[in-house]
Scaffold this active site. Structure first.
Site, PDB file in Angstrom:
ATOM      1  N   CYS A 166      39.538  18.513  55.021  1.00  0.00           N
ATOM      2  CA  CYS A 166      38.805  18.628  56.266  1.00  0.00           C
ATOM      3  C   CYS A 166      39.594  18.004  57.409  1.00  0.00           C
ATOM      4  CB  CYS A 166      37.450  17.931  56.127  1.00  0.00           C
ATOM      5  SG  CYS A 166      36.524  18.427  54.668  1.00  0.00           S
ATOM      6  N   ASP A 178      32.220  13.983  46.375  1.00  0.00           N
ATOM      7  CA  ASP A 178      33.015  12.763  46.370  1.00  0.00           C
ATOM      8  C   ASP A 178      32.788  11.952  47.642  1.00  0.00           C
ATOM      9  OD1 ASP A 178      34.265  14.749  47.839  1.00  0.00           O
ATOM     10  OD2 ASP A 178      36.280  14.361  47.087  1.00  0.00           O
ATOM     11  N   ARG A 191      34.905  21.149  58.239  1.00  0.00           N
ATOM     12  CA  ARG A 191      34.887  21.222  56.784  1.00  0.00           C
ATOM     13  C   ARG A 191      35.575  22.452  56.201  1.00  0.00           C
ATOM     14  NH1 ARG A 191      29.974  21.968  52.359  1.00  0.00           N
ATOM     15  NH2 ARG A 191      31.130  21.062  50.625  1.00  0.00           N
ATOM     16  N   LEU A 192      36.415  22.197  55.168  1.00  0.00           N
ATOM     17  CA  LEU A 192      36.924  23.236  54.285  1.00  0.00           C
ATOM     18  C   LEU A 192      36.262  22.969  52.934  1.00  0.00           C
ATOM     19  CD1 LEU A 192      38.952  25.611  53.883  1.00  0.00           C
ATOM     20  CD2 LEU A 192      40.606  23.898  53.099  1.00  0.00           C
ATOM     21  N   SER A 219      51.395  21.280  44.558  1.00  0.00           N
ATOM     22  CA  SER A 219      52.792  21.314  44.967  1.00  0.00           C
ATOM     23  C   SER A 219      53.511  20.088  44.396  1.00  0.00           C
ATOM     24  CB  SER A 219      52.893  21.350  46.495  1.00  0.00           C
ATOM     25  OG  SER A 219      54.202  21.616  46.913  1.00  0.00           O
ATOM     26  N   GLY A 220      54.857  20.140  44.364  1.00  0.00           N
ATOM     27  CA  GLY A 220      55.632  19.137  43.645  1.00  0.00           C
ATOM     28  C   GLY A 220      56.153  17.974  44.447  1.00  0.00           C
TER      29      GLY A 220
END
Length: 614
Positions: A2, A97, A47-48, A355-356
């Site tokens: 978000c 959360d 918000r996402l 992702s790394g």
């Protein structure tokens, strides 16, 4: 994932101000928004939706309504922490959360931070104590900016939201520009906008009665252990990464993965068994700048669908202004633009990717970390002798093969290494910058870190510098800003507190072997990947800037910017043109230096020029 923003203090909380701040970061959360406004606080949220799609709206309150939170990020151990808090009598109304953070604050206050596992930037208003409590995660995965303006505290996930605050008047920070020319990114606590600061990773702040207090709760210090059992260490790495990837898969929507030809992202893809993976590349120089084939190979191995895109030169150059707008501050890493396209591709299919990022910094993966081995012959020389040799070579115009190697061997690590990029050294900055802009030394920023790590080996000291500068200012910032520009959440399972507890104790011998870096990590990855993949040398995210700047179309484009009136405000234009011409004619590879200047000027035009927006 978000976007958050807010104003604390006695400022007249006009609803339009917080709404304008929220609107400027709508891209971080297109699924909804909300605000909380009273006499002493205004909070905004975009918000996402990722977890608890129906009940995770913010701002969120406790049962009494006297504690309110806005939160950007993900807490991966929230279910475990929720159960702990319920046993202590806390009553939960949803499964997010975010609510877990509210009750953790009620129970533990600032000590809550060491109980968290995740990425976060959040702000909690405690109406009972009239206190704002805010924090940024351990490694700086999520951004948090703030400014003190006329007795009030203004904060947000992105600088552009603070710029919407009417009483803040923007002014360029020229010291940030001078340091940027060395680091290629904004390296100071104070940003390119005077008076706007970053809250550092592992730090929290308290705002009460107009007074600001900042406290560090975590520092990624390394403690390499001697005499490690290699097999036991490799098994421990395998176990912690497997567990972290699983923890990072917690979501109510599909999670995919970004993919390159390197071991870091491939290990995650093979471990996570994702349905969809994403990669990009360039066609220039017969595919030298593309890892698509390698990514496709590992996607087939892992059983995932690999979505890919070849980026054209025209597309790349057209995207540069958009990238610099969303970055907030100039970033001269060419891979940021490539990341724009791979995130755009991923966002067309889903909301969350892994992702790394972080594996190289934690496990010793960068090629330059091998330098202490290649420079060992210079250890027999005294410091006085090395200084004499260095001074003589620096004062000589003679060029010969191996000169740079000797110079580096005679230069203390504190002076030669400021992170994975060192673009302009102070001597050359004096030739680049206008005389009225002071030349700053990057050692001013790195000195504290080197003082703190005197007892560590040189590779560990270099890792710590990268953890405190390169990782935060370049790698993680572009990962956040480019993904959020497309309303996409990027998760980085290597940058996990449990993985760090294993990584911090890896010895030099288990990082560097012969010509290889990240040794123990590669051995762990080999359990999931073909040997030719786990042992591949690191390529980074190659971008053909060097090639393009030797083509007349892009030479002309860049030269026009370097010779502009705006450029003349900051730089000695004749010297810039010489750098460009020398590169164009093949005399030198000045591509990174040219790109650093060009990027700044593109960014400056957006934020201080004609006020263009994306």
């Amino acid at each position: 994932m978000c976007g958050i923003c807010g104003i604390a203090g006695k400022y007249d909380k006009q609803k339009t101000v917080i709404e304008n701040m929220m609107e400027s970061i709508r891209h971080r959360g297109p699924d909804g928004g909300g605000s909380h406004i009273d006499e002493e606080i205004a909070l905004g949220f975009r918000r996402l939706s990722i977890i608890d799609l129906d009940c995770g709206n913010q701002p969120m309150y406790n049962e009494n309504g006297d504690i309110v939170i806005v939160f950007n990020g993900e807490i991966y151990n929230y279910q475990e922490l929720t159960r702990e808090l319920q046993e202590k009598g806390h009553v939960f109304s949803n499964h997010s959360d975010t609510e877990c953070l509210i009750h953790a604050y009620e129970e533990y206050h600032e000590k809550m931070l060491l109980k968290l596992r995740g990425m976060f930037g959040f702000a909690i208003w405690d109406a009972r104590e009239k206190t704002l409590f805010a924090a940024r995660d351990f490694f700086g995965i999520k951004p948090f900016y703030y400014a003190q303006v006329n007795g009030n505290l203004v904060f947000a996930s992105e600088i552009k939201a603070i710029l919407e605050y009417p009483e803040y008047h923007k002014e360029l920070n020229t010291e940030a520009l001078s340091q940027y020319l060395s680091f290629q990114y904004s390296a100071m606590d104070e940003t390119f906008f005077k008076g706007i600061y970053k809250l550092n990773p592992g730090c929290c702040l308290k705002w009460k009665n107009g007074k600001l207090q900042i406290v560090r709760y975590f520092d990624p210090t390394l403690k390499p252990e001697r005499g490690q059992d290699e097999k036991a260490l490799v098994e421990e790495i395998k176990a912690c990464i497997e567990e972290s990837v699983e923890a990072h898969k917690i979501s109510d929507v599909e999670v995919g993965s970004l993919l390159s030809g390197g071991v870091d992202s491939n290990y995650i893809a093979a471990q996570g068994h994702f349905q969809n993976t994403f990669t990009v590349g360039f066609a220039e120089d017969n595919g030298r700048y593309s890892e698509i084939e390698r990514a496709r190979e590992i996607a087939d191995f892992a059983g995932s669908t690999c979505h890919e895109k070849l980026i054209t030169a025209e597309e790349y150059w057209d995207a540069v202004p958009k990238v610099q707008y969303y970055m907030d501050e100039p970033l001269a890493d060419p891979s940021a633009v490539a990341l724009w396209f791979v995130d755009q591709l991923a966002a067309s299919k889903l909301k969350v990717v892994m992702s790394g990022e972080g594996a190289d910094e934690l496990f010793g993966g960068y090629v330059i970390y091998h330098e202490p081995v290649s420079l060992r012959p210079f250890r027999v020389l005294s410091d006085k002798t090395k200084k004499k040799i260095k001074t003589k070579l620096e004062n000589s115009s003679r060029s010969f093969k191996g000169k740079n190697y000797i110079l580096r061997g005679c230069t203390p690590v504190e002076e030669r290494f400021i992170g994975n990029a060192y673009i302009f050294h102070p001597e050359e900055k004096a030739k680049v910058l206008k005389k009225d802009i002071p030349v700053t030394y990057p050692e001013k920023l790195t000195k504290e870190c080197y003082n703190k790590t005197k007892k560590l080996d040189e590779t560990a000291r270099m890792q710590y510098i990268d953890l405190k500068f390169w990782l935060i200012g370049d790698i993680l910032l572009k990962a956040d800003k480019m993904s959020m520009a497309h309303s996409l959440e990027t998760r980085v399972p290597y940058l996990d507190v449990k993985v760090f507890q294993t990584a911090r104790k890896v010895s030099f011998h288990n990082k560097i072997r012969k010509t290889q870096t990240k040794y123990a990590f590669r051995m762990a990855a080999h359990s999931k990947l073909p040997e030719q993949v786990s042992s591949r040398k690191k390529l980074g995210f190659p971008v053909p800037i060097r090639v393009w700047l030797r083509q007349k179309e892009y030479y002309d484009k860049v030269r026009a910017v370097l010779e502009s009136d705006v450029s003349g405000q900051f730089f000695q234009r004749d010297y810039l043109v010489k750098l460009l011409d020398d590169h164009y004619h093949g005399a030198e590879d000045n591509s990174r230096k040219i790109w650093t200047i060009y990027t700044f000027l593109v960014w400056y035009d957006i934020y201080f020029g004609e006020e263009k927006t994306a």
